[in-house]
Design an enzyme around this catalytic site. Structure first.
Site, short mmCIF file in Angstrom:
data_model
loop_
_atom_site.label_atom_id
_atom_site.label_comp_id
_atom_site.label_asym_id
_atom_site.label_seq_id
_atom_site.Cartn_x
_atom_site.Cartn_y
_atom_site.Cartn_z
N GLY A 187 59.73 -8.45 27.03
CA GLY A 187 59.07 -8.86 28.25
C GLY A 187 57.60 -9.17 28.04
O GLY A 187 56.87 -9.42 29.00
N ASN A 240 62.09 -7.52 16.39
CA ASN A 240 62.92 -7.21 17.56
C ASN A 240 63.16 -8.46 18.40
O ASN A 240 64.26 -8.93 18.54
CB ASN A 240 62.24 -6.15 18.43
CG ASN A 240 62.00 -4.84 17.68
OD1 ASN A 240 62.81 -4.45 16.86
ND2 ASN A 240 60.89 -4.19 17.95
N LYS A 300 51.70 -1.26 6.66
CA LYS A 300 52.18 -0.89 5.33
C LYS A 300 51.12 -0.11 4.54
O LYS A 300 50.69 -0.52 3.46
CB LYS A 300 52.62 -2.14 4.54
CG LYS A 300 53.72 -2.94 5.22
CD LYS A 300 55.04 -2.20 5.22
CE LYS A 300 56.12 -2.97 5.97
NZ LYS A 300 57.17 -2.11 6.51
N GLY A 354 54.12 -1.68 27.17
CA GLY A 354 55.19 -2.18 26.31
C GLY A 354 55.83 -1.07 25.50
O GLY A 354 55.50 0.11 25.63
N GLY A 368 57.04 1.22 22.22
CA GLY A 368 56.44 1.75 20.99
C GLY A 368 55.57 2.97 21.20
O GLY A 368 55.25 3.37 22.32
N GLU A 400 58.37 -2.60 32.57
CA GLU A 400 59.75 -2.85 32.16
C GLU A 400 60.49 -1.54 31.91
O GLU A 400 61.63 -1.37 32.29
CB GLU A 400 59.67 -3.68 30.89
CG GLU A 400 60.90 -4.34 30.45
CD GLU A 400 60.61 -5.12 29.18
OE1 GLU A 400 60.13 -6.26 29.29
OE2 GLU A 400 60.87 -4.61 28.09
N1 COA Z 1 52.88 -7.30 8.46
C1 COA Z 1 54.03 -6.80 7.93
N2 COA Z 1 54.76 -5.84 8.51
C2 COA Z 1 54.32 -5.34 9.67
C3 COA Z 1 53.14 -5.78 10.28
C4 COA Z 1 52.40 -6.80 9.63
N3 COA Z 1 51.27 -7.28 10.14
N4 COA Z 1 52.95 -5.08 11.41
C5 COA Z 1 53.98 -4.25 11.55
N5 COA Z 1 54.81 -4.39 10.49
C6 COA Z 1 56.06 -3.66 10.25
C7 COA Z 1 55.84 -2.16 10.21
O1 COA Z 1 55.42 -1.75 8.94
C8 COA Z 1 57.23 -1.66 10.56
O2 COA Z 1 58.06 -1.80 9.44
P1 COA Z 1 59.17 -0.69 9.07
O3 COA Z 1 60.15 -0.76 10.20
O4 COA Z 1 59.70 -1.19 7.77
O5 COA Z 1 58.44 0.62 9.01
C9 COA Z 1 57.70 -2.69 11.59
O6 COA Z 1 56.92 -3.87 11.36
C10 COA Z 1 57.47 -2.24 13.03
O7 COA Z 1 56.13 -1.87 13.15
P2 COA Z 1 55.66 -0.62 14.00
O8 COA Z 1 54.21 -0.44 13.76
O9 COA Z 1 56.56 0.54 13.79
O10 COA Z 1 55.96 -1.21 15.43
P3 COA Z 1 55.75 -0.69 16.90
O11 COA Z 1 56.78 0.31 17.23
O12 COA Z 1 54.33 -0.33 17.16
O13 COA Z 1 56.08 -2.05 17.65
C11 COA Z 1 56.21 -4.41 17.84
C12 COA Z 1 55.35 -3.23 17.44
C13 COA Z 1 55.34 -5.66 17.88
C14 COA Z 1 57.36 -4.61 16.85
C15 COA Z 1 56.79 -4.09 19.26
O14 COA Z 1 55.73 -3.87 20.14
C16 COA Z 1 57.66 -5.21 19.80
O15 COA Z 1 58.85 -5.29 19.51
N6 COA Z 1 57.04 -6.10 20.61
C17 COA Z 1 57.70 -7.24 21.19
C18 COA Z 1 58.37 -6.90 22.47
C19 COA Z 1 57.44 -6.31 23.50
O16 COA Z 1 56.25 -6.44 23.44
N7 COA Z 1 58.05 -5.64 24.46
C20 COA Z 1 57.34 -4.99 25.53
C21 COA Z 1 57.23 -5.87 26.69
S1 COA Z 1 57.50 -5.08 28.20
#
Ligand code: COA
Length: 502
Positions: free
Chosen positions: A386, A382, A406, A267, A269, A292
């Site tokens: 997928g 977001n 955080k 995925g 990130g 993806e």
């Molecule tokens: N409570 C509050 N805030 C949270 C949190 C929680 N439990 N977990 C993460 N956050 C916040 C982070 O602090 C960050 O905030 P900021 O932008 O203000 O810094 C934001 O959410 C994003 O977190 P981050 O750790 O940078 O995310 P990431 O890049 O590791 O991505 C997802 C994690 C879940 C957002 C991402 O994997 C996603 O969009 N997933 C859904 C789609 C997917 O899985 N696609 C792949 C399929 S092929």
């Protein structure tokens, strides 16, 4: 040299501003673009200018925007800033658009990425007025050489009443031949099996078809994709990768996974990219991926001779990796296939191939229900992307996250998820830097014990154990000390003796 080899189509060349003038208020646009690659870079910017001018003159001007997934600041960012998007689907990571969605100023339909094209064909989303699609070239016969993503382009070109093409010289000409566009999908009752049984199967054509009569404008561009750097893996990402690789070794040793593993899905990130980097030094070879997006980590695995083939719908790479790819695309072309997202994410294929799905999460509850989309249950981050396509149908569905967010103020492991995208049945393994919870074959009580003991941060474990103890004794709301609960003792007995009885 022009990338437009068809003389009749070359006659349709015009400026981005003239092309944007063909879009009217209220129209639905199908735009190319997937995780920052292959999106149109000039026409949406020109459209945003037009929308701003219309608003300044007191005239309404908003459009509906359908894409593959996230795009770039020149598309989502510019149109959202101009307050020009009335409705958006299916996945967005642009911060301005995110704010608008969360303030209720933009309607957002978050959907499984594999379902966008079939649902567009079903018709309930309404007609598609204009497709705006980036390509890397146009051949003499009028067929289109796709760009760095395919996404839903085939469907937009088929469904739209009018088509605007952006021909981007920045994209490598050697992309030609990398794509595999399958034209065999249909609506029920006419669906047939998709004839793909291995990630490297090619089942379609290398080019996109488009009725030339529908093409109303062609714009030439020379602009890079939105390629963002990946963070170097830190200790947390390294620990998560380490736990996962240990798990793979264990599964191979038990004979439940082959030494080449199964087609990997990774995925979006930094954490998932770090896991791919971790595989560089792991004792697995002849890997494949059916996923993806192609990330930096996959390119490194290809360079190291560990990954034989990556099948995806788009690139999602850093600027450095993009440069490397573009310089050597003819070589990478033999190891990569880009397909429509309807195929790259197709549940039938994910199930058939037995993908190992690895996705990020926002929070998981102690039973393994996963929230991938909503911060505190209400603010969309977001979208589901997928993750659902893969999680439900994978051979092993893995979700990973740092145990806290955080700066440690919030536990990513919670008693009850504030929003659920993936129910416990679709989540087989949860990994944090603390450890890995293999949830396969466990009851809810056992899952809770395992997740708390293995995945929660030590600062939050007593509170979670206390929650479980009180939930089981029905003493919610009463003052009770944070003692290690039955959950932990169950887990320790299970680890010591293998006795799974609660
Ligand atoms: N409570 C509050 N805030 C949270 C949190 C929680 N439990 N977990 C993460 N956050 C916040 C982070 O602090 C960050 O905030 P900021 O932008 O203000 O810094 C934001 O959410 C994003 O977190 P981050 O750790 O940078 O995310 P990431 O890049 O590791 O991505 C997802 C994690 C879940 C957002 C991402 O994997 C996603 O969009 N997933 C859904 C789609 C997917 O899985 N696609 C792949 C399929 S092929």
């Amino acid at each position: 040299m022009s990338r437009i080899a068809n003389a009749a189509l070359r006659a349709k060349l015009m400026s981005a501003r003239d092309a944007a003038a063909l879009v009217e208020n209220g129209m639905t646009l199908g735009l190319s673009g997937f995780t920052g690659s292959g999106y149109p870079k000039a026409v949406p910017l020109a459209l945003a200018e037009r929308i701003e001018a219309a608003h300044a003159a007191g005239q309404p001007f908003r459009v509906k925007v359908w894409t593959g997934a996230s795009t770039g600041p020149e598309l989502d960012g510019a149109l959202a800033k101009a307050d020009g998007i009335e409705f958006r689907l299916p996945y967005n990571s642009d911060p301005i658009a995110r704010e608008k969605i969360n303030r209720g100023e933009m309607n957002y339909f978050d959907m499984h990425l594999s379902q966008v094209a079939p649902m567009a064909w079903q018709g309930f989303l309404g007609p598609l007025d204009v497709a705006v699609v980036e390509v890397s070239g146009i051949r003499a016969d009028g067929s289109l050489i796709p760009s760095s993503s395919i996404g839903n382009n085939k469907t937009w070109l088929d469904r739209a009443a009018k088509v605007i093409l952006e021909v981007n010289r920045w994209q490598s000409p050697e992309l030609e031949g990398m794509h595999d566009i399958y034209y065999g999908t249909a609506l029920p009752p006419n669906r047939v099996p998709i004839p793909l049984t291995r990630p490297h199967d090619r089942i379609g054509e290398a080019y996109l078809r488009c009725d030339p009569a529908k093409i109303v404008a062609i714009v030439e561009t020379d602009a890079p994709d939105r390629n963002l750097p990946y963070a170097a893996p830190d200790a947390t990402a390294g620990a998560i990768a380490g736990h996962l690789i240990e798990f793979f070794r264990h599964e191979v040793a038990k004979g439940r996974l082959p030494p080449s593993l199964l087609p990997l899905q990774s995925g979006v990130g930094n954490i998932t990219n770090a896991v791919l980097s971790g595989l560089l030094d792991a004792p697995f070879s002849n890997l494949t991926s059916f996923t993806e997006v192609i990330q930096d980590g996959m390119i490194d695995l290809i360079d190291a001779g560990k990954l034989l083939l990556a099948s995806a719908t788009a690139f999602s790479v850093s600027p450095q990796a993009a440069e490397k790819l573009n310089a050597d695309m003819a070589r990478y072309r033999d190891r990569m296939i880009l397909r429509p997202q309807e195929i790259s994410n197709h549940p039938e294929l994910v199930r058939r191939l037995g993908c190992v799905a690895m996705n990020g999460l926002i929070e998981a509850d102690i039973y393994g229900n996963v929230n991938s989309t909503h911060i505190m249950g209400s603010r969309i981050q977001n979208g589901i992307g997928g993750s659902g396509d893969f999680a439900r149908n994978a051979f092993i569905s893995i979700f990973m996250t740092p145990s806290t967010a955080k700066g440690g103020a919030i536990s990513a492991i919670v008693p009850q998820a504030s929003h659920v995208d993936h129910i416990a049945q679709d989540v087989q393994v949860v990994v944090t830097e603390q450890g890995l919870a293999d949830l396969r074959g466990l009851s809810p009580k056992q899952r809770a014990a395992t997740i708390i003991a293995n995945c929660a941060h030590p600062d939050y474990r007593p509170a979670l154990e206390d929650y479980v103890r009180r939930a089981r004794t029905g003493s919610y709301g009463q003052q009770s000390p944070s003692l290690p609960g039955e959950a932990l003792s169950w887990h320790q007995r299970f680890m010591d003796t293998g006795d799974m009885r609660a």
